[in-house]
Each structure stands twice: as C-alpha cells, then as structure tokens.
Design a protein around this motif. Sequence first.
Motif, PDB file in Angstrom:
ATOM      1  N   GLY A  74       0.830  -1.210   0.000  1.00 28.77           N
ATOM      2  CA  GLY A  74       0.000   0.000   0.000  1.00 28.77           C
ATOM      3  C   GLY A  74       0.860   1.253   0.000  1.00 28.77           C
ATOM      4  O   GLY A  74       0.604   2.205  -0.749  1.00 28.77           O
ATOM      5  N   THR A  75       1.904   1.244   0.805  1.00 27.81           N
ATOM      6  CA  THR A  75       2.809   2.397   0.849  1.00 27.81           C
ATOM      7  C   THR A  75       3.497   2.610  -0.490  1.00 27.81           C
ATOM      8  O   THR A  75       3.615   3.749  -0.968  1.00 27.81           O
ATOM      9  N   LEU A  76       3.937   1.513  -1.124  1.00 31.27           N
ATOM     10  CA  LEU A  76       4.579   1.624  -2.436  1.00 31.27           C
ATOM     11  C   LEU A  76       3.624   2.277  -3.440  1.00 31.27           C
ATOM     12  O   LEU A  76       4.003   3.172  -4.198  1.00 31.27           O
ATOM     13  N   TYR A  77       2.369   1.809  -3.440  1.00 28.32           N
ATOM     14  CA  TYR A  77       1.377   2.389  -4.351  1.00 28.32           C
ATOM     15  C   TYR A  77       1.218   3.888  -4.102  1.00 28.32           C
ATOM     16  O   TYR A  77       1.113   4.682  -5.045  1.00 28.32           O
ATOM     17  N   MET A  78       1.196   4.275  -2.823  1.00 22.77           N
ATOM     18  CA  MET A  78       0.981   5.692  -2.509  1.00 22.77           C
ATOM     19  C   MET A  78       2.154   6.544  -3.000  1.00 22.77           C
ATOM     20  O   MET A  78       1.956   7.614  -3.568  1.00 22.77           O
ATOM     21  N   TRP A  79       3.387   6.061  -2.783  1.00 24.88           N
ATOM     22  CA  TRP A  79       4.553   6.815  -3.249  1.00 24.88           C
ATOM     23  C   TRP A  79       4.562   6.901  -4.761  1.00 24.88           C
ATOM     24  O   TRP A  79       4.834   7.950  -5.335  1.00 24.88           O
ATOM     25  N   PHE A  80       4.253   5.773  -5.402  1.00 23.47           N
ATOM     26  CA  PHE A  80       4.231   5.768  -6.868  1.00 23.47           C
ATOM     27  C   PHE A  80       3.223   6.788  -7.392  1.00 23.47           C
ATOM     28  O   PHE A  80       3.535   7.594  -8.276  1.00 23.47           O
TER      29      PHE A  80
ATOM     30  N   LEU B 155       1.996   9.368  -5.925  1.00 31.40           N
ATOM     31  CA  LEU B 155       2.405  10.748  -5.616  1.00 31.40           C
ATOM     32  C   LEU B 155       3.416  11.248  -6.645  1.00 31.40           C
ATOM     33  O   LEU B 155       3.319  12.379  -7.151  1.00 31.40           O
ATOM     34  N   ILE B 156       4.373  10.378  -7.010  1.00 33.48           N
ATOM     35  CA  ILE B 156       5.364  10.767  -8.021  1.00 33.48           C
ATOM     36  C   ILE B 156       4.672  11.028  -9.364  1.00 33.48           C
ATOM     37  O   ILE B 156       4.937  12.023 -10.044  1.00 33.48           O
ATOM     38  N   MET B 157       3.741  10.148  -9.714  1.00 36.00           N
ATOM     39  CA  MET B 157       3.019  10.331 -10.978  1.00 36.00           C
ATOM     40  C   MET B 157       2.172  11.607 -10.950  1.00 36.00           C
ATOM     41  O   MET B 157       2.011  12.290 -11.964  1.00 36.00           O
ATOM     42  N   LEU B 158       1.616  11.939  -9.768  1.00 40.82           N
ATOM     43  CA  LEU B 158       0.845  13.179  -9.630  1.00 40.82           C
ATOM     44  C   LEU B 158       1.736  14.386  -9.920  1.00 40.82           C
ATOM     45  O   LEU B 158       1.316  15.354 -10.559  1.00 40.82           O
ATOM     46  N   MET B 159       2.993  14.310  -9.479  1.00 39.71           N
ATOM     47  CA  MET B 159       3.936  15.407  -9.724  1.00 39.71           C
ATOM     48  C   MET B 159       4.294  15.481 -11.213  1.00 39.71           C
ATOM     49  O   MET B 159       4.352  16.576 -11.788  1.00 39.71           O
ATOM     50  N   VAL B 160       4.525  14.312 -11.835  1.00 40.28           N
ATOM     51  CA  VAL B 160       4.869  14.309 -13.264  1.00 40.28           C
ATOM     52  C   VAL B 160       3.691  14.832 -14.086  1.00 40.28           C
ATOM     53  O   VAL B 160       3.843  15.715 -14.943  1.00 40.28           O
ATOM     54  N   GLY B 161       2.494  14.304 -13.809  1.00 36.68           N
ATOM     55  CA  GLY B 161       1.300  14.783 -14.509  1.00 36.68           C
ATOM     56  C   GLY B 161       1.049  16.255 -14.239  1.00 36.68           C
ATOM     57  O   GLY B 161       0.606  16.996 -15.120  1.00 36.68           O
TER      58      GLY B 161
ATOM     59  N   PHE C  91      -5.867   4.840  -5.309  1.00 35.38           N
ATOM     60  CA  PHE C  91      -6.997   4.118  -4.719  1.00 35.38           C
ATOM     61  C   PHE C  91      -6.619   2.663  -4.422  1.00 35.38           C
ATOM     62  O   PHE C  91      -7.070   2.084  -3.430  1.00 35.38           O
ATOM     63  N   VAL C  92      -5.790   2.061  -5.292  1.00 33.41           N
ATOM     64  CA  VAL C  92      -5.343   0.691  -5.014  1.00 33.41           C
ATOM     65  C   VAL C  92      -4.460   0.672  -3.763  1.00 33.41           C
ATOM     66  O   VAL C  92      -4.516  -0.261  -2.955  1.00 33.41           O
ATOM     67  N   GLY C  93      -3.667   1.728  -3.589  1.00 30.87           N
ATOM     68  CA  GLY C  93      -2.866   1.845  -2.366  1.00 30.87           C
ATOM     69  C   GLY C  93      -3.744   1.907  -1.132  1.00 30.87           C
ATOM     70  O   GLY C  93      -3.489   1.215  -0.128  1.00 30.87           O
ATOM     71  N   PHE C  94      -4.805   2.722  -1.203  1.00 34.42           N
ATOM     72  CA  PHE C  94      -5.759   2.782  -0.086  1.00 34.42           C
ATOM     73  C   PHE C  94      -6.386   1.411   0.159  1.00 34.42           C
ATOM     74  O   PHE C  94      -6.559   0.994   1.304  1.00 34.42           O
ATOM     75  N   ALA C  95      -6.736   0.720  -0.949  1.00 37.24           N
ATOM     76  CA  ALA C  95      -7.360  -0.603  -0.816  1.00 37.24           C
ATOM     77  C   ALA C  95      -6.414  -1.553  -0.094  1.00 37.24           C
ATOM     78  O   ALA C  95      -6.819  -2.300   0.801  1.00 37.24           O
ATOM     79  N   ASN C  96      -5.134  -1.526  -0.485  1.00 41.52           N
ATOM     80  CA  ASN C  96      -4.170  -2.415   0.148  1.00 41.52           C
ATOM     81  C   ASN C  96      -4.046  -2.135   1.637  1.00 41.52           C
ATOM     82  O   ASN C  96      -3.993  -3.056   2.448  1.00 41.52           O
ATOM     83  N   TRP C  97      -3.987  -0.856   1.984  1.00 47.73           N
ATOM     84  CA  TRP C  97      -3.847  -0.520   3.395  1.00 47.73           C
ATOM     85  C   TRP C  97      -5.106  -0.879   4.177  1.00 47.73           C
ATOM     86  O   TRP C  97      -5.028  -1.458   5.267  1.00 47.73           O
ATOM     87  N   MET C  98      -6.283  -0.520   3.632  1.00 52.82           N
ATOM     88  CA  MET C  98      -7.488  -0.518   4.464  1.00 52.82           C
ATOM     89  C   MET C  98      -8.336  -1.778   4.388  1.00 52.82           C
ATOM     90  O   MET C  98      -8.959  -2.160   5.373  1.00 52.82           O
ATOM     91  N   ILE C  99      -8.411  -2.443   3.227  1.00 53.43           N
ATOM     92  CA  ILE C  99      -9.379  -3.534   3.103  1.00 53.43           C
ATOM     93  C   ILE C  99      -9.066  -4.688   4.057  1.00 53.43           C
ATOM     94  O   ILE C  99      -9.960  -5.146   4.778  1.00 53.43           O
TER      95      ILE C  99
ATOM     96  N   PRO D   6       5.966   0.630 -12.220  1.00 50.67           N
ATOM     97  CA  PRO D   6       7.100   1.506 -12.547  1.00 50.67           C
ATOM     98  C   PRO D   6       7.653   1.311 -13.957  1.00 50.67           C
ATOM     99  O   PRO D   6       7.916   2.314 -14.642  1.00 50.67           O
ATOM    100  N   PRO D   7       7.818   0.043 -14.447  1.00 51.79           N
ATOM    101  CA  PRO D   7       8.277  -0.068 -15.837  1.00 51.79           C
ATOM    102  C   PRO D   7       7.305   0.548 -16.833  1.00 51.79           C
ATOM    103  O   PRO D   7       7.730   1.164 -17.821  1.00 51.79           O
ATOM    104  N   ALA D   8       5.998   0.405 -16.576  1.00 52.97           N
ATOM    105  CA  ALA D   8       5.013   0.997 -17.484  1.00 52.97           C
ATOM    106  C   ALA D   8       5.138   2.518 -17.484  1.00 52.97           C
ATOM    107  O   ALA D   8       5.102   3.166 -18.542  1.00 52.97           O
ATOM    108  N   ALA D   9       5.324   3.092 -16.300  1.00 49.71           N
ATOM    109  CA  ALA D   9       5.458   4.545 -16.204  1.00 49.71           C
ATOM    110  C   ALA D   9       6.727   5.018 -16.906  1.00 49.71           C
ATOM    111  O   ALA D   9       6.727   6.051 -17.587  1.00 49.71           O
ATOM    112  N   LEU D  10       7.791   4.232 -16.758  1.00 45.63           N
ATOM    113  CA  LEU D  10       9.063   4.568 -17.404  1.00 45.63           C
ATOM    114  C   LEU D  10       8.913   4.540 -18.927  1.00 45.63           C
ATOM    115  O   LEU D  10       9.415   5.416 -19.639  1.00 45.63           O
TER     116      LEU D  10
END
Length: 470
Positions: free
Chosen positions: A35-41, A43-49, A93-101, A124-128
């Motif tokens: 979940g944490t990995l998803y959130m960091w990912f 957040l980085i994509m939010l900055m790039v976008g 949202f998947v990060g939230f799901a991982n943490w909370m569900i 990450p490879p897809a984003a790259l």
Amino acid sequence: MTTSTHVHGHDHAHDDHHPHGLARWIFATNHKDIGTLYMWFSLIMLMVGGLLAMFIRAELFQPGLQFFQPELFNQFTTMHGLIMVFGAIMPAFVGFANWMIPLQVGAADMAFARMNNFSFWLLPPAALLLACSFLVPGGATAAGWTLYAPLSTQMGIGMDMGIFAMHIMGASSIMGSINIIVTILNMRAPGMTLMKMPMFCWTWLITAYLLIAVMPVLAGAITMTLTDRHFGTSFFNAAGGGDPVMYQHIFWFFGHPEVYIMILPAFGIVSQIIPAFARKRLFGYESMVYATSSIAILSFIVWAHHMFTTGMPVTAQLFFMYATMLIAIPTGVKVFNWIATMWQGSMTFETPMLFAVGFIFVFTMGGFTGVICAVTPIDIQLQDTYYVVAHFHYVLVAGSLFSLFAGFYYWSPKWTGHMYSEARGKFHFWASLITFNITFFPMHFLGLAGMPPVPSPAPFHTFEQPPRID
Ligand code: CU1
C-alpha cells in the motif's frame, strides 16, 4: 523479564526473516508495505502529470505566447491524461485498498500476497515506458488520452510504447482487482457479513468487478490499434473495410465504467469520513450499497454519450441521453445520504472532514455539468470544448483527488503513527479549494464560448481542403 526470545536479541515478530532495506520493498508481500509503495508511486506520478499541466498552462498563459509547438502541446495533454488516470488516481486508490481492506474486513493480509507484489512492480516499468516515449522520434503519442483512431494508427513509435504501457498497467489493475475481490469474499473475519462491511470495502468490491469487466476491453481496443499499425489489419481503417468510429465504441465501453472506477472508491472514503466527523451512523447504509451497484450497472449502457457528434440514429441518441440521466438518481441518493448523515450531527471540521465536505460541494458541481453534457443537443455544441474539460476536472480533481486527500488525512495517522499538523492540513484544504476553482471554473465559460482544448494535430494542419461545391 528474561524470556528466551530476548536472550537471542529479538522477539518472535522478527523470527520470519523479513528482508530489510531496499529488499523489503522489492520483495514486499505484506499489504501495508505494498500500500505504501502504491501511494509513493501515485504521488510521483501526480507530480509528473502536474508538471505537464504546468506546461499546458504556460502555453495558454496569453494568446500568441508560444513555448511549444502544437504537436508537442498535444503530447503534453495526452500524457497528462494518461499519467493522471493510470499513474496517479487509480494506483492511489489501489494503495488505499491495500492498506485498508484487510484491516476493515479483519483479514491477515491480501489473498494473494505475491501477486500483489507483481501487481505493483508492473507499474514503474510501465510509467518509465510512458515517460521515455517523449524521447523517441516523433515523441510521445499525441492522440489524446482516448487514443482515437485514425490518428493513433498513424503516429510514431511513441504510440507503440504507450500501447505497451497501457497493457502492462491493465494487467496490474486486473490482478489487483482479483486480489481485492478474493480478499473481501473469502477472508472476512467471522461475523463480518457483507452488509456490515465499511463502505470503502463495498465501493472497492464493486469497482474491482468493473475493472475486471472493462480492462480487457481497453486491451482489445489498443491491440486492434497495434495490429492496424503493424500487421496489416483494418479494424479502424475505412479504406480496408474497417471503421474508425468502432474504435470509439470499444474505447468508451471501457472508458465510461473507467470514470466510475475513479469515483466509486472516492464515494467509499467520503461515506466513512462524514459519519466519523458528524458523530452519527451513516444514513441509509443499504441504499448506499444499492446506489453504488446501480451506478456500476448503468455505467455499461451509457458509453455513446461521448460520441453524440459521430452520427447515430435519433433513437440511439435518446437512449444514451436518458440512460445517462438515470445515473443522476443513484448519485442523488448518495449525496442525499451524506447530507442526511450530517443533519443534526455534532460536526467538527478537521482536515479530513473539510476535504470530504468540499468533495460533496464541488464534486456535485461536476455531476451537475455531467447531466448538462448528457443532453444530446447541448452536448453537440459542447463537444470538444473546454466545457467538457471543466466538467471532468470537477469530477476527477475535486472528486477523486480531494477524496484521496480526505482519506489520507483521515487514515495516515493510523498508518504512520504520526499525527499531521491540523493547521497545515487546513491550509492545504483552503488553498486546494480556492486554486482549483480559480483554475477550472472559468473553463466552463471558455467552453460555452467554443474554445477547443487542443490545437489541431499536424496531419490536419497540412490537410488540403477539397474544393467546395455549392
Ligand atoms: Cu461517460
């Protein structure tokens, strides 16, 4: 206390040899780390976008001011859309799901822990791949985030990189959804019946079914685009007996449910925050579940409301208009329930509640302009104008993103053991609310005045007009 575990310098929690350092994240199989990995990912994509959005705003700062060529500008808008949708909002949202569900249903972890790891590390490879497509000849795809044919069948290698990236992200989403469904259906603690689940679990359960239903449809559409590009097929090529409008039908059969994939988990988060800060039970829990399900089912029969200007029989126009308007009913049920939950509650307005109430106000604006866009004769005027851009940013920014902020402030103290600063949180909320509306509210008027969102791409700049016969 001198137990044998302390003699060895560690306790039982460390006996199963968890990896440390980088290996902890690369080989992560527990839902919290993933979940944490998803959130960091995300957040980085939010900055790039967001950086791409800044480029777009700079170019539009003043008429005549030109930083970028039209072709590059179109690459920016396309990649902004793809990165925000597939890189920022959905993974968050998947990060939230991982943490909370697992926590909310009382499961020890997600059902398939190693597949969970794979789901994340595909991203990450897809984003790259997406990011690197700016560097190849012809640049990134400029066909718009919808990747419409015939433009998408003619562009450079950046389009192929985009297709591959979307396939990878789609596979990630499908595996994530399987994990969520199996966790919820099979791993609930004794006594946790479906109708006792927190709303976030319910909305994600329904969202996961939507994802499994429509991600393969997107994969089909872009695979047909790929074979049209390289293997001589003519799915979307009129000269070979195909039909470019068919691409739009297939894409939006995915694309409209995709819109709800990005908003239903938001509904779930808000449905948990409002009761907590109103100090009342959620009003109409069961009707919330049924309203969410109705929205999901209806999302499959409205796709052609994105295509009113492509030419379709009046009966089809009426069907898609009425079907779209029907969605306002379950959505209205939800908004009513949120307000009824607050009614006579002992409300306080800490940061999560501010973002949740802000969500209700501003998301409802986006829902309202959605109904306006659903009216066929109006939509024919508004198609390809900034009005639509304003509409979906009210839904995706003030809707999805604000709910993610709300959920982050609400749950991050539980995740991290660290309480955020209320003053900074409130500043974040008011700054977001004000700057969001300054940015996007005027776009409604730009759209009503007929401003198109993007300049015509190169092939049409150089297209010679046929002689007029009149
Ligand atoms: Cu739609």
